[in-house]
Design an enzyme around this catalytic site. Structure first.
Site, PDB file in Angstrom:
ATOM      1  N   ASN A  38       0.834  -1.220   0.000  1.00 26.03           N
ATOM      2  CA  ASN A  38       0.000   0.000   0.000  1.00 26.03           C
ATOM      3  C   ASN A  38       0.868   1.269   0.000  1.00 26.03           C
ATOM      4  OD1 ASN A  38       1.000   0.189   2.579  1.00 26.03           O
ATOM      5  ND2 ASN A  38      -0.993   0.406   3.591  1.00 26.03           N
ATOM      6  N   THR A  41       5.199   2.907   3.602  1.00 29.85           N
ATOM      7  CA  THR A  41       6.621   3.246   3.772  1.00 29.85           C
ATOM      8  C   THR A  41       7.467   2.767   2.599  1.00 29.85           C
ATOM      9  OG1 THR A  41       6.885   1.210   5.060  1.00 29.85           O
ATOM     10  CG2 THR A  41       6.613   3.261   6.302  1.00 29.85           C
ATOM     11  N   GLY A  42       6.865   2.006   1.688  1.00 30.00           N
ATOM     12  CA  GLY A  42       7.613   1.505   0.533  1.00 30.00           C
ATOM     13  C   GLY A  42       7.666   2.560  -0.566  1.00 30.00           C
ATOM     14  N   LEU A  78       5.486  -9.667   4.679  1.00 27.96           N
ATOM     15  CA  LEU A  78       6.389  -8.638   5.211  1.00 27.96           C
ATOM     16  C   LEU A  78       5.680  -7.310   5.464  1.00 27.96           C
ATOM     17  CD1 LEU A  78       8.458 -10.745   4.152  1.00 27.96           C
ATOM     18  CD2 LEU A  78       9.857  -8.859   3.337  1.00 27.96           C
ATOM     19  N   ASN A 104      -5.797 -12.040   7.259  1.00 28.62           N
ATOM     20  CA  ASN A 104      -6.135 -12.105   5.828  1.00 28.62           C
ATOM     21  C   ASN A 104      -5.130 -12.946   5.052  1.00 28.62           C
ATOM     22  OD1 ASN A 104      -8.405 -10.517   6.074  1.00 28.62           O
ATOM     23  ND2 ASN A 104      -7.315  -8.592   5.704  1.00 28.62           N
ATOM     24  N   TYR A 150       3.585  -2.266  17.759  1.00 29.85           N
ATOM     25  CA  TYR A 150       4.439  -3.093  16.897  1.00 29.85           C
ATOM     26  C   TYR A 150       4.802  -4.405  17.598  1.00 29.85           C
ATOM     27  CZ  TYR A 150       8.396  -4.216  13.788  1.00 29.85           C
ATOM     28  OH  TYR A 150       9.260  -4.817  12.906  1.00 29.85           O
ATOM     29  N   LYS A 154       3.178  -7.895  16.528  1.00 32.91           N
ATOM     30  CA  LYS A 154       3.934  -9.022  15.970  1.00 32.91           C
ATOM     31  C   LYS A 154       3.759 -10.275  16.825  1.00 32.91           C
ATOM     32  CE  LYS A 154       6.187  -7.170  12.376  1.00 32.91           C
ATOM     33  NZ  LYS A 154       6.135  -7.689  11.001  1.00 32.91           N
ATOM     34  N   THR A 180      18.173  -5.120  10.463  1.00 36.93           N
ATOM     35  CA  THR A 180      18.764  -5.353   9.145  1.00 36.93           C
ATOM     36  C   THR A 180      18.848  -4.023   8.398  1.00 36.93           C
ATOM     37  OG1 THR A 180      17.866  -7.578   9.143  1.00 36.93           O
ATOM     38  CG2 THR A 180      18.509  -6.685   7.010  1.00 36.93           C
TER      39      THR A 180
END
Ligand code: NAD
Ligand code: UDP
Length: 330
Positions: A38, A41-42, A78, A104, A150, A154, A180
């Site tokens: 969506n 943040t990408g 992810l 989902n 968060y 998770k 990472t």
């Protein structure tokens, strides 16, 4: 003669930092790849090269909304903002993504008969009282604070994966990913490596939270992606730590970045955020034993390629990636 079956793989969060590198790796390995994102943040730029590949497809959608049926063999889940700055912008949205997104994706996997991998996190250990952290440590997490959306999101996603495996026989994988870093992090991502590198390249003070004695273990993105692919290919249905066991204080990281960039930056100490974990280092014995996986890229080598990437993205005036708020100050 039959050609071997070409796998179709869905990567949710495929336009993000880890997701876009994973898409590259899967395409190189010969899979058809669907990225679902969506763009919270990408970045579309992360799919720049993949877009021309006939085996690649992008679906712009929110994992927290009902998902279309897709004929896929594997799902890497992810989708979720990973930087504290971004996941704390709207804690409710972060919880929606973690809870409804996992639900989902598990239901889609059941319909498709796909194996499904959750990108979980070292944050499930919170501010750990056991060091280094093995997978059987239950963690020390504040359920009622800034990081809870968060961390607990998770943890709940892991519980959902467990429940679907037990109750419905879902074929699950769970990667507990430790910090990472690498090329294609957004310059405004907000996590420590990208912040320090961008600040150093612009000769701005490096924003060290607290006295910088808190530690993290930094894994280079190529190593991490290799761990994810090995985990998917394995039959390990319980959580596996993936991270680089080298442990550095945030102050040590700042010194390395200043030295490697040749920057004139000083250090600026800011308050330590609430619930910021003091120490973090993965025990990776399980990944070594069951996946034959060990990270190969030391911090200095990974930082060198990350710095080279940001040098172009941030300093090159012709770069498409250059965000306007980071233009060098006059
Ligand atoms: P990132 O923020 O770069 O990527 C996340 C991607 O998910 C982005 O492209 C974003 O637009 C997308 N996304 C977010 N919410 C969505 C939603 N509701 N629907 C669809 N897409 C959505 O972060 P990253 O570092 O690439 O992290 C990827 C995953 O790995 C995350 O789940 C994160 O929690 C996990 N992880 C990463 C690290 C790390 O150090 N990089 C550590 C632990 C866990
Ligand atoms: N940090 C820092 N300066 C920054 C960003 C982060 O000193 O500009 C610190 C942060 O407080 C934490 C560590 O670096 O102690 C790692 O932060 P990051 O946001 O990268 O990931 P975290 O492991 O906390 O989720």
């Amino acid at each position: 003669m039959h050609s071997p079956h070409q796998k179709t793989v869905l990567v949710t969060g495929g336009a993000g930092f880890l997701g876009s590198h994973l898409c590259d790796r899967l395409l190189r390995d010969g899979a058809k790849v669907i990225s679902l994102d969506n763009f919270q943040t990408g970045s579309r730029l992360n799919h720049r090269q993949q877009a021309a590949n006939p085996d690649f497809r992008l679906i712009e959608a929110d994992v927290a909304d009902p998902l279309p049926d897709l004929e896929v063999d594997e799902i890497y889940h992810l989708a979720c903002p990973a930087s504290p700055v971004h996941y704390q912008e709207s804690p409710i949205a972060t919880l929606r993504t973690n809870l409804l997104g996992a639900m989902n994706v598990l239901e889609l996997a059941a319909r498709a008969g796909a194996t499904v991998l959750l990108a979980s996190t070292s944050e499930v250990y919170g501010d750990p009282l056991v060091h280094p952290q093995p997978e059987d440590y239950f963690g020390n997490v504040n359920p009622f604070g800034e990081r809870a959306c968060y961390d607990e999101g998770k943890r709940a996603a892991e519980a959902l994966f467990y429940a679907h495996a037990e109750e419905k026989g879902a074929d699950i994988r769970i990667a507990r990913i430790f910090n990472t870093y690498g090329p294609r992090m957004q310059p405004d991502d907000g996590r420590v490596v990208s912040n320090f590198v961008v600040e150093a390249l612009l000769d701005r003070p490096l924003t060290v939270h607290g006295d910088g004695s808190q530690t993290r273990s930094f894994c280079y993105v190529d190593d991490l992606v290799d761990g994810l692919v090995r985990l998917m290919a394995s039959d390990v249905r319980t959580p596996v730590n993936l991270g680089n066991p080298g442990e550095f204080s945030v102050a040590e990281l700042a010194d390395m970045v200043v030295a490697m960039t040749g920057s004139h930056s000083a250090l600026a100490h800011l308050p330590l955020p609430a619930d910021d974990p003091r120490r973090r280092r993965p025990d990776i014995a399980k990944a070594e034993r069951l996946l034959g996986w060990t990270p190969a890229v030391p911090l200095a080598a990974g930082l060198a390629s990350t710095i080279a990437y940001f040098r172009e993205a941030v300093l090159d005036p012709a770069s498409d990636d250059r965000p306007s708020h980071l233009l060098p100050m006059e």
